[in-house]
Structure formats: C-alpha cells, structure tokens
Design an enzyme around this catalytic site. Structure first.
Site, PDB file in Angstrom:
ATOM      1  N   ASP A   1       1.071  -1.070   0.001  1.00 33.39           N
ATOM      2  CA  ASP A   1       0.539   0.025  -0.289  1.00 33.39           C
ATOM      3  C   ASP A   1       0.924   1.715  -0.067  1.00 33.39           C
ATOM      4  OD1 ASP A   1      -2.559  -1.227   0.309  1.00 33.39           O
ATOM      5  OD2 ASP A   1      -2.244  -1.583   1.664  1.00 33.39           O
TER       6      ASP A   1
ATOM      7  N   ARG B   1      -1.063   0.894  16.491  1.00 35.64           N
ATOM      8  CA  ARG B   1      -1.024   2.133  15.498  1.00 35.64           C
ATOM      9  C   ARG B   1      -1.161   3.545  16.407  1.00 35.64           C
ATOM     10  NH1 ARG B   1       0.594  -0.568  12.313  1.00 35.64           N
ATOM     11  NH2 ARG B   1      -1.108  -2.292  10.554  1.00 35.64           N
TER      12      ARG B   1
ATOM     13  N   ASP C   1      -8.052   0.107  10.745  1.00 31.82           N
ATOM     14  CA  ASP C   1      -6.759   1.253  11.191  1.00 31.82           C
ATOM     15  C   ASP C   1      -6.935   2.628  10.503  1.00 31.82           C
ATOM     16  OD1 ASP C   1      -4.800  -1.024  12.715  1.00 31.82           O
ATOM     17  OD2 ASP C   1      -4.305  -1.513  10.276  1.00 31.82           O
TER      18      ASP C   1
ATOM     19  N   SER D   1      -2.304 -10.281   3.226  1.00 31.98           N
ATOM     20  CA  SER D   1      -2.275  -8.810   3.973  1.00 31.98           C
ATOM     21  C   SER D   1      -1.911  -9.305   5.549  1.00 31.98           C
ATOM     22  CB  SER D   1      -3.914  -8.339   4.074  1.00 31.98           C
ATOM     23  OG  SER D   1      -3.438  -6.932   4.417  1.00 31.98           O
TER      24      SER D   1
END
Length: 408
Positions: free
Chosen positions: A17, A97, A126, A178
């Site tokens: 990404d 995160r 996220d 992923s």
C-alpha cells in the site's frame, strides 16, 4: 486535489500500500515533497532496505522511529494488566497504531507538513486508529487517505500499479496475504482466509513466521516461570529482563511449542465481519500467566468488576480511542487493582496448550485453612445456615406471595 499541499508526511511501512502511494501522491498533488516515516515496533527484517526503497520511489527522506520499548511499556503492558481482549484477539495491531501515529504527528509538526497520509483501506479499522490519534494531537492537520479516493480497487490492481511504476515488491500474487507484524504478533488476512470454511495452512512452509504448528511442536513439554510485579511481567525463569527482551524470549518459547495461534471471525469497527489468523506466542503466555496470578491476588468483587472493565478497555483500544479520557480512567482503575498482583506463575507449554503448573504470591488471598475439605479450626460450617436463610429471603418471600395468589 488540493494543489496547495506542498509537503506530505507519509506513514510508511514499505509494504504494498504505502510503496505505491509515494508515486501516486507525486502524480496527483503537483509533485509535493514526501517525507516517509516508519515506526519500529518490532517488524524486524521488514525494515531492511527501507530508506533506499522510500527514496528510490520518490520520498525526500525517511525517518525510522525506534518505538519498541515504549510500545511494550506504555501500550502492551497496560493492556495486558487490564486483561483486555477483543473477541479473543490480543490487540496486536490495534495498540500498535496509536504509538506509530503519534510519532508520525510529531514528525509532521517538526517538518511543518501540510498533510499526513496513510495507506489504510476504507474498509479497515486502522484508518480510524490513525486518524483519531492525528485529531488528538494535530486537530487542524489535513489527512489524505488514498484508498478512499483513488481508482485502485484491489490488491491485484495495486500490484499492477507497482509494476507499471517500477516499485520493487517483496510479495507476489500467490503469497499476497495482508499481514501486519510487530514485536507482539503477526496477523494474516486475505486470499483463502477470506472464506471461513477454509482451514488455515498452518503446516504449509512459510505460512507461520513466529512459530510452528502444534502438530510440529516437540513431543515433550517446556516449563516456564514468569514473575510479575504489580501486574507487569519482569522475569522469565528467574532472570530479570527488559520489556522488549522479555517479550522476545517468550515469543521464542511459545513459537517453538505451537502456542498463540488464533483463527477468528471478528466484528470490525466499520461494521462488517472479517476473518483473521493471528500469531501471538509470547502474548498468549503472558495473558494466561497474568490471569492465573489474578485468581489468587484479587478478591471476588474486584475480579468480577475488572472483567467488565476489560471488555470496555478492549473496545477502546480496538476502536482507536487510546488517547481518550475514558481509556486513561480505565487504566487508572486497572493500576489500582494491580497493586497486589505480584508473584510467580509456572506454566507447561505443550503442542499449542498453556497448562497451569503452579502459582505463588506474597499477597495470595487463597487460605488453605478456609478452603480445606479436611477438619479446620477457622470455619464454622453451621454459620452457613443463617447466611443461606438471609441470602435466600427474597426467594422465600416471593414463593409465599405466589402461593397465596394462586389460592385466590
């Protein structure tokens, strides 16, 4: 697109990404300066060659923030002390995160950036976790989320875009799970895992990265003793270790014994259900040890109420609300409950199982004199009759009332 944006700080992992986001930003925002920022929370070799890759694809520089110790001390251990799990998930991505996003905000403010960009999808959790943290520390900062605005619709199209723009990738179409990896865990999503009917390929070479399948674990158990001080793990087999080393050691022991595999369909914050497979070997050991220690150190009312708090704490973490008054208040409650959660827990690790092998604490509320089935001098069993009469009085009164009304 806002042509006024001249400097963008990008949350950069070097994965698929974020790798294609750099050329995409260059194309769509009038060639702005892109400053890449990576938060090192224990990704290991994933960070190798990251600076060269970032600059080669168009970034002006890369910051790599060493956040490992702070991650464990200020995020992992407070969540462990709370006993917080989100639908059995040990929150490996969720509590990583906020610390990464906070580091990115710090760099954005230092660099005088016009915007912060992240590579989170519009379907995931996220995006919320990153953006709530940005709002908490840079409320006026412009946020760019390409997945919500670009024409790319799938990971297959991402790979095609990367190949077209000569972006080097470590993945291919056949192994394009992923993944999110840090010191605490590794998650797997996508491909065959999108169908809950498919069994994860635990025995397939290369699928598991932090350990082995229980089928491939040793045929003899491994014993480990973990020492806690006020709910915080501090020793393994009597050896005092810093937080990072402690988690790493338990990851190794757990991984070798097939510990910490979790396959669940969870309820995402954005509404849909999602299937994920998680590897959390050291974390699974620590959670079990902490739970066992609390059984002798916490009184009944505190333990039962803390279980309610644990669920609320887990939701705050999962939903990206780490930097909120409620999460901080819950942590204050948890810290109070942990004042006597000190002691040692011995565990037997065997083919994916974590078996209690003994627990001790100087603050133990377990008193053999009261608990014994043998004769004792401290507990008068005849006292129970009066207690039960009073405890059951509402039932007695209701039964009398019902008996009278039925006769009318």
């Amino acid at each position: 697109m806002d042509k006024k944006i001249k400097k963008i700080v990008l949350a950069y992992s070097g994965g698929l990404d974020t790798s294609i986001i750099i050329p995409w930003l260059k194309e769509n925002y009038d060639d702005p300066e892109i400053i890449a920022v990576s938060g090192d929370v224990g990704q290991g070799t994933e960070l190798d060659g990251l600076e060269e890759k970032a600059i080669k694809t168009g970034a002006s520089k890369l910051y790599v923030l060493d956040l490992k110790e702070q991650f464990v001390t200020d995020y992992v251990f407070p969540t462990l002390k709370a006993g917080a799990k989100y639908e059995e998930y040990l929150l490996g991505t969720a509590f990583a995160r906020p610390i990464i996003a906070k580091g990115i905000v710090d760099i954005a403010l230092k660099e005088g950036a016009d915007a912060i960009c992240h590579g989170c999808t519009g379907k995931g959790n996220d995006q919320v976790r990153f953006e709530l943290t940005i709002k908490a520390f840079a409320p006026g900062m412009k946020i760019i989320a390409p997945w919500r605005i670009w024409d790319i619709k799938s990971r297959e199209e991402e790979i095609e875009y990367a190949e077209k723009h000569n972006v080097p990738l470590k993945i291919n179409r056949e192994t394009n799970y992923s993944k999110d990896k840090n010191l605490w865990h590794l998650s797997h999503e996508g491909l065959d895992l999108e169908d809950p009917a498919n069994e994860p390929q635990y025995e397939k070479k290369g699928f598991l990265e932090m350990g082995v399948s229980p089928l491939e674990a040793p045929d003899k158990p491994t014993y480990v003793t973990i020492g806690f001080e006020k709910g915080v793990p501090v020793t393994v087999d009597g050896e005092k270790l810093n937080p990072v080393a402690l988690v790493e050691k338990l990851n190794k022991l757990g991984g070798e014994n097939g510990i910490g595999l979790l396959d669940i369909v969870e309820n995402r914050l954005v509404g849909m259900k999602s299937r994920g497979v998680y590897e959390t070997p050291g974390g699974a050991i620590l959670y079990r040890a902490h739970e066992i220690l609390e059984t002798i150190c916490l009184d009944r009312d505190t333990a039962h109420y803390k279980a309610i708090v644990a669920q609320q704490f887990a939701e705050q973490v999962y939903f990206g609300k780490w930097f909120t008054p409620l999460r901080e208040a819950l942590s204050a409650f948890v810290d109070k409950t942990q004042e006597t959660v000190t002691g040692e827990v011995k565990l037997k690790l065997y083919k994916g199982n974590i078996i209690n092998a003994g627990v001790t604490s100087p603050y133990s509320l377990y008193n053999p004199e009261f608990a014994t089935f043998d004769e004792d001098d401290v507990y008068d069993q005849s006292d129970s009759e009066g207690f039960i009469n009073l405890f059951g009085l509402p039932l007695t009164v209701r039964a009398i009332m019902e008996s009278k009304t039925k006769k009318q």
